[in-house]
Design an enzyme around this catalytic site. Structure first.
Site: not given
Length: 390
Positions: A304, A315, A329
Site C-alpha cells: 500500500s 521513478d 496492494k
C-alpha cells in the site's frame, strides 16, 4: 446527510471494517421492533417499490419467524450484505461499534495480536506481524494463510474485516489461529494472547554516518515524526539514507505523500489515483532530505502506502530498491462517516507510480533482488542497501 471523513487510506490491513444509505435511507432509525410491522412502515421499502425481494423477505421474516427479531441488526445486516455483494474485499460496511474500532486502529493504538492482514489469491493472509507484537512472539509469519479463528473455518464469502474482527478482542484473552505457513500445506494451531498494540511508526539509527530509517506504518503521526527525524539527519550531515520499508503494511496516503516530499522537488508526482476521475498527488514543501543519496529496502510485507513511497523514489530520483517484490496492494480506500456513527470504507481508485505502472497485484519489483536468508543472523538485504550508499 453523509459526512465525508477527511481520510483517504490505503490499507491491506486489514484491520478496518458501514451504514451506507445516508439521509435518504435511514434504516437504523426507521424500523420498529415488531413482528407485525407492515412493509410500508419501512422507509427503504416505501421509497423503493422495485425492491420486491427485500420487501418480501423482510415481511415474511416478521410474519413467520418464531424467534425474536432485532430490526436494527437486520438493517445493518442488509446494508453489510449489499456492500459485500460489490465483490471487493476492501470495500466494507462498519456498524457504529466497528467504526469505533476502525478509528482506534487508524490512530495507531488498539487491542489485538499486532498483525496486518490482507487478501491474496482469495485467501486471508498475514502481510506482516508488527515488530515485538504478540503475533510475532507466537510465531505468526509474513505470508501465513489464516485458515480458522478459534476453530471456526474462514470461508471465501467472509470479508477481510470480518476475519479481523474475529481475531481482535480484549487484552489478555487468547485467540487460536489455524495458519498455513508459506510453502506448507497443513495448518498448524497457534495460540496468541491479545494485548494493547501501540504501533511504532518511525525509528532512526545512524551507523557509519549512514542514517537507517525504519518506517513501521503510515498512521496519523508518521509524517510529523519523520519530518522531525529528517531535520536531525540534515544537521548530522550523513552520507546517505537507508529507508527500510520491510513489513510495512501501509496506512494513510497523505502520510506517504508528505514523506516523499522530503526527498523530492516540489511538484514532482508521487502517485496518481485513477477512479471516477484521475488525481495527481504531488510533492509540496519539505525537501529536507533532497540531494542525500537514499536506498530503499522492501519485501513481500511492504504494501500500500509503502509501495507508493518506494515507487515514487524509484521513478523520480532512481533510488535503488533492494529486497524482494512487494505485496501488490494498489487500490485506494476512502472512509465515509454516516450520520448514525457507522461508516463505509469503499474502494475509489487504483493507484499508479509516476511512470504509470500499476502496483495492484504486481507489487514493486526491486532493482536489486536480495533474498534474506532466515538460516543466518546476517541481514543480507540491509547489508546490501548500506553497500549501495558506501
Amino acid at each position: 446527510m453523509m459526512n465525508k471523513a477527511q481520510t483517504t487510506i490505503l490499507i491491506i490491513v486489514a484491520i478496518f471494517a458501514g451504514y451506507a444509505l445516508g439521509q435518504q435511507y435511514p434504516l437504523k432509525a426507521a424500523v420498529k421492533t415488531s413482528q407485525t410491522a407492515s412493509v410500508s412502515s419501512h422507509p427503504f421499502l416505501a421509497d423503493h417499490t422495485s425492491t420486491a425481494p427485500f420487501a418480501d423477505v423482510w415481511q415474511n421474516l416478521h410474519d413467520q419467524f418464531i424467534g425474536t427479531l432485532d430490526d436494527n441488526k437486520l438493517d445493518y445486516g442488509a446494508v453489510a450484505g449489499m456492500v459485500r455483494a460489490a465483490g471487493d474485499p476492501y470495500t466494507t460496511f462498519f456498524d457504529p461499534d466497528q467504526t469505533k474500532q476502525l478509528k482506534e486502529t487508524l490512530s495507531g493504538s488498539f487491542s489485538g495480536i499486532g498483525a496486518e492482514m490482507g487478501v491474496q489469491n482469495g485467501f486471508i493472509v498475514v502481510i506482516a506481524p508488527l515488530d515485538g507484537s504478540p503475533a510475532q512472539k507466537a510465531g505468526i509469519k509474513t505470508g501465513d494463510i489464516i485458515a480458522a479463528v478459534d476453530e471456526k473455518n474462514i470461508t471465501q464469502d467472509m470479508s477481510l474485516d470480518e476475519v479481523v474482527r474475529q481475531i481482535r478482542g480484549p487484552k489478555g484473552q487468547t485467540v487460536i489461529l489455524s495458519v498455513i505457513h508459506k510453502g506448507e500445506t497443513a495448518p498448524v494451531d497457534i495460540s496468541v494472547v491479545r494485548d494493547d498494540i501501540a504501533v511504532p511508526s518511525v525509528k532512526l539509527e545512524v551507523k557509519n554516518n549512514i542514517a537507517h530509517i525504519t518506517l513501521e506504518s503510515f498512521d496519523n503521526n508518521t509524517a510529523a515524526q519523520f519530518t522531525d527525524i529528517a531535520k536531525q539527519i540534515r544537521k548530522q550531515n550523513v552520507r546517505g539514507i537507508v529507508l527500510d520499508l520491510r513489513d510495512n503494511p501501509g496506512g494513510y496516503l497523505e502520510s506517504a505523500v508528505q514523506i516523499a516530499s522530503q526527498f523530492l522537488s516540489p511538484g514532482s508526482v508521487v502517485v496518481s489515483e485513477r477512479g471516477k476521475t484521475e488525481t495527481m498527488h504531488r510533492a509540496s514543501g519539505g525537501g529536507v532530505l533532497r540531494g542525500i543519496p537514499v536506498a530503499v529496502v522492501i519485501n513481500h510485507g511492504s504494501a500500500s502506502a509503502a509501495e507508493i513511497l518506494a515507487g515514487a523514489l524509484l521513478d523520480n530520483i532512481k533510488a535503488p530498491i533492494i529486497g524482494t517484490q512487494s505485496f501488490g496492494k494498489g487500490s485506494v480506500q476512502e472512509v465515509l462517516d454516516m450520520i448514525d456513527g457507522s461508516s463505509l470504507k469503499v474502494t475509489i481508485a487504483k493507484w499508479y507510480t509516476p511512470s504509470g505502472t500499476s502496483i495492484d497485484k504486481e507489487g514493486v519489483k526491486p532493482t536489486i533482488e536480495v533474498k534474506d536468508d532466515e538460516e543466518t543472523k546476517q541481514d543480507e538485504q540491509l547489508d546490501r542497501a548500506f553497500s549501495e550508499i558506501e
